[in-house]
Design a protein around this motif. Structure first.
Motif, PDB file in Angstrom:
ATOM      1  N   ASP A 144       0.929  -1.086  -0.048  1.00  0.00           N
ATOM      2  CA  ASP A 144      -0.126   0.092  -0.002  1.00  0.00           C
ATOM      3  C   ASP A 144       0.731   1.309  -0.040  1.00  0.00           C
ATOM      4  OD1 ASP A 144      -2.470  -1.449  -0.137  1.00  0.00           O
ATOM      5  OD2 ASP A 144      -2.375  -1.534   2.073  1.00  0.00           O
ATOM      6  N   VAL A 145       2.067   1.308   0.618  1.00  0.00           N
ATOM      7  CA  VAL A 145       2.513   2.441   0.392  1.00  0.00           C
ATOM      8  C   VAL A 145       4.172   2.276  -0.376  1.00  0.00           C
ATOM      9  CG1 VAL A 145       2.380   3.071   2.963  1.00  0.00           C
ATOM     10  CG2 VAL A 145       4.072   1.567   2.346  1.00  0.00           C
ATOM     11  N   PRO A 178      -1.089   4.285   5.330  1.00  0.00           N
ATOM     12  CA  PRO A 178      -0.794   4.626   3.907  1.00  0.00           C
ATOM     13  C   PRO A 178      -1.757   5.964   3.381  1.00  0.00           C
ATOM     14  CG  PRO A 178      -1.187   2.297   4.172  1.00  0.00           C
ATOM     15  CD  PRO A 178      -1.189   2.756   5.516  1.00  0.00           C
ATOM     16  N   GLY A 179      -3.031   5.818   3.937  1.00  0.00           N
ATOM     17  CA  GLY A 179      -3.916   6.850   3.592  1.00  0.00           C
ATOM     18  C   GLY A 179      -3.244   8.461   4.111  1.00  0.00           C
ATOM     19  N   THR A 180      -2.807   8.395   5.083  1.00  0.00           N
ATOM     20  CA  THR A 180      -2.184   9.782   5.442  1.00  0.00           C
ATOM     21  C   THR A 180      -0.951   9.962   4.476  1.00  0.00           C
ATOM     22  OG1 THR A 180      -2.682   9.454   7.836  1.00  0.00           O
ATOM     23  CG2 THR A 180      -1.042  10.953   7.140  1.00  0.00           C
ATOM     24  N   LEU A 181       0.118   8.963   4.199  1.00  0.00           N
ATOM     25  CA  LEU A 181       1.028   9.272   3.227  1.00  0.00           C
ATOM     26  C   LEU A 181       0.487   9.636   1.814  1.00  0.00           C
ATOM     27  CD1 LEU A 181       3.963   9.315   2.398  1.00  0.00           C
ATOM     28  CD2 LEU A 181       3.598   6.747   2.009  1.00  0.00           C
ATOM     29  N   LEU A 232       0.906  13.340  -0.008  1.00  0.00           N
ATOM     30  CA  LEU A 232       1.832  13.444  -1.285  1.00  0.00           C
ATOM     31  C   LEU A 232       0.847  14.085  -2.443  1.00  0.00           C
ATOM     32  CD1 LEU A 232       3.656   9.972  -1.333  1.00  0.00           C
ATOM     33  CD2 LEU A 232       4.419  12.473  -1.026  1.00  0.00           C
ATOM     34  N   ALA A 233      -0.670  13.730  -2.339  1.00  0.00           N
ATOM     35  CA  ALA A 233      -1.564  14.054  -3.180  1.00  0.00           C
ATOM     36  C   ALA A 233      -1.852  15.454  -3.069  1.00  0.00           C
ATOM     37  CB  ALA A 233      -3.048  13.261  -3.356  1.00  0.00           C
ATOM     38  N   ALA A 234      -2.140  16.043  -1.807  1.00  0.00           N
ATOM     39  CA  ALA A 234      -2.425  17.342  -1.654  1.00  0.00           C
ATOM     40  C   ALA A 234      -0.924  18.412  -1.960  1.00  0.00           C
ATOM     41  CB  ALA A 234      -2.757  17.496  -0.110  1.00  0.00           C
ATOM     42  N   ASN A 288       1.967  21.895   5.504  1.00  0.00           N
ATOM     43  CA  ASN A 288       3.421  22.079   6.014  1.00  0.00           C
ATOM     44  C   ASN A 288       3.121  21.868   7.725  1.00  0.00           C
ATOM     45  OD1 ASN A 288       5.599  22.992   4.239  1.00  0.00           O
ATOM     46  ND2 ASN A 288       4.073  24.257   3.678  1.00  0.00           N
ATOM     47  N   SER A 289       2.126  22.201   7.975  1.00  0.00           N
ATOM     48  CA  SER A 289       1.850  22.185   9.642  1.00  0.00           C
ATOM     49  C   SER A 289       1.524  20.530   9.658  1.00  0.00           C
ATOM     50  CB  SER A 289       0.569  22.656  10.015  1.00  0.00           C
ATOM     51  OG  SER A 289       0.584  24.139  10.172  1.00  0.00           O
ATOM     52  N   LEU A 290       0.915  19.806   8.930  1.00  0.00           N
ATOM     53  CA  LEU A 290       0.775  18.494   8.751  1.00  0.00           C
ATOM     54  C   LEU A 290       2.092  17.743   8.921  1.00  0.00           C
ATOM     55  CD1 LEU A 290      -0.707  15.527   8.946  1.00  0.00           C
ATOM     56  CD2 LEU A 290      -0.866  15.821   6.393  1.00  0.00           C
ATOM     57  N   SER A 291       3.171  18.122   8.164  1.00  0.00           N
ATOM     58  CA  SER A 291       4.251  17.432   8.099  1.00  0.00           C
ATOM     59  C   SER A 291       5.081  17.754   9.378  1.00  0.00           C
ATOM     60  CB  SER A 291       5.313  17.770   6.904  1.00  0.00           C
ATOM     61  OG  SER A 291       5.397  19.271   6.676  1.00  0.00           O
ATOM     62  N   ASN A 292       5.106  19.110   9.999  1.00  0.00           N
ATOM     63  CA  ASN A 292       5.727  19.416  11.114  1.00  0.00           C
ATOM     64  C   ASN A 292       5.252  18.645  12.218  1.00  0.00           C
ATOM     65  OD1 ASN A 292       5.245  23.125  10.332  1.00  0.00           O
ATOM     66  ND2 ASN A 292       6.814  21.595   9.476  1.00  0.00           N
ATOM     67  N   TRP A 293       3.940  18.653  12.326  1.00  0.00           N
ATOM     68  CA  TRP A 293       3.453  18.005  13.562  1.00  0.00           C
ATOM     69  C   TRP A 293       3.601  16.481  13.599  1.00  0.00           C
ATOM     70  CZ3 TRP A 293      -1.937  20.313  12.461  1.00  0.00           C
ATOM     71  CH2 TRP A 293      -1.807  21.671  12.913  1.00  0.00           C
ATOM     72  N   MET A 294       3.765  15.934  12.322  1.00  0.00           N
ATOM     73  CA  MET A 294       4.010  14.571  12.077  1.00  0.00           C
ATOM     74  C   MET A 294       5.573  14.405  12.410  1.00  0.00           C
ATOM     75  SD  MET A 294       2.644  11.662  11.193  1.00  0.00           S
ATOM     76  CE  MET A 294       1.554  12.200  10.156  1.00  0.00           C
TER      77      MET A 294
END
Length: 179
Positions: free
Chosen positions: A15-16, A41-44, A48-50, A157-163
């Motif tokens: 899936d990933v 996989p859904g988050t990744l 990437l799509a966004a 960018n906040s999503l990646s920062n928080w992750m």
């Protein structure tokens, strides 16, 4: 040390694996951030799509997107993203000094300052920007599509920062300190 295991290409499930392979092919490496996000996989794939959709339809230059990413990453306290986006910013033509200034929410060009001011207002006020901030952005020439894009950039960018703040992967770029 990472608080979640980093998923290697060899251990990635079906899936990933395609997404991780695409990232590795595009960047010439598989940054630990993506390998950490690969647990879901859904988050990744959504990230990437966004990211692709915002970039492809962007009204901003790569350099402008990078200075926004630097300001947001610094405000969110993400050393991983500050390090990665400093490298990306340099590739987009942003000087080392301008990248450091962007971390602090400062820009050399007046139009870029407007972008940073709005992006940081969106972040700090969770989208509840004042009429004054919105009018200042419009008075500086930002149209509605650009205003929406800035919110999208702050969000992705906040999503990646928080992750990265949660996972704490090893920084696989030249390290840059927060300002």
């Amino acid at each position: 040390m990472s608080r979640l295991p980093i998923i290697s290409m060899e251990k990635a499930d079906h899936d990933v694996a395609p997404a991780l392979q695409a990232v590795q092919q595009q960047l010439g490496m598989l940054p630990n951030f993506f390998a950490g996000m690969a647990h879901h996989p859904g988050t990744l794939n959504a990230f990437l799509a966004a990211q692709q959709a915002i970039t492809e339809g962007s009204r901003l230059t790569a350099a402008q997107r990078e200075i926004i990413a630097l300001a947001v990453a610094n405000a969110n306290g993400c050393r991983y993203c500050v390090s990665g986006h400093t490298l990306s910013a340099r590739a987009a033509g942003v000087s080392a000094e301008a990248a450091k200034q962007a971390q602090a929410g400062k820009a050399e060009k007046p139009q870029d300052q407007v972008l940073l001011d709005l992006a940081l207002a969106v972040l700090e006020q969770r989208g509840h920007v004042t009429d004054g901030a919105l009018n200042a952005a419009r008075d500086a020439g930002l149209d509605d599509a650009t205003l929406v894009e800035i919110v999208g950039l702050v969000s992705i960018n906040s999503l990646s920062n928080w992750m990265n703040n949660m996972i704490r992967p090893a920084i696989d770029f030249p390290e840059v300190a927060l300002v």
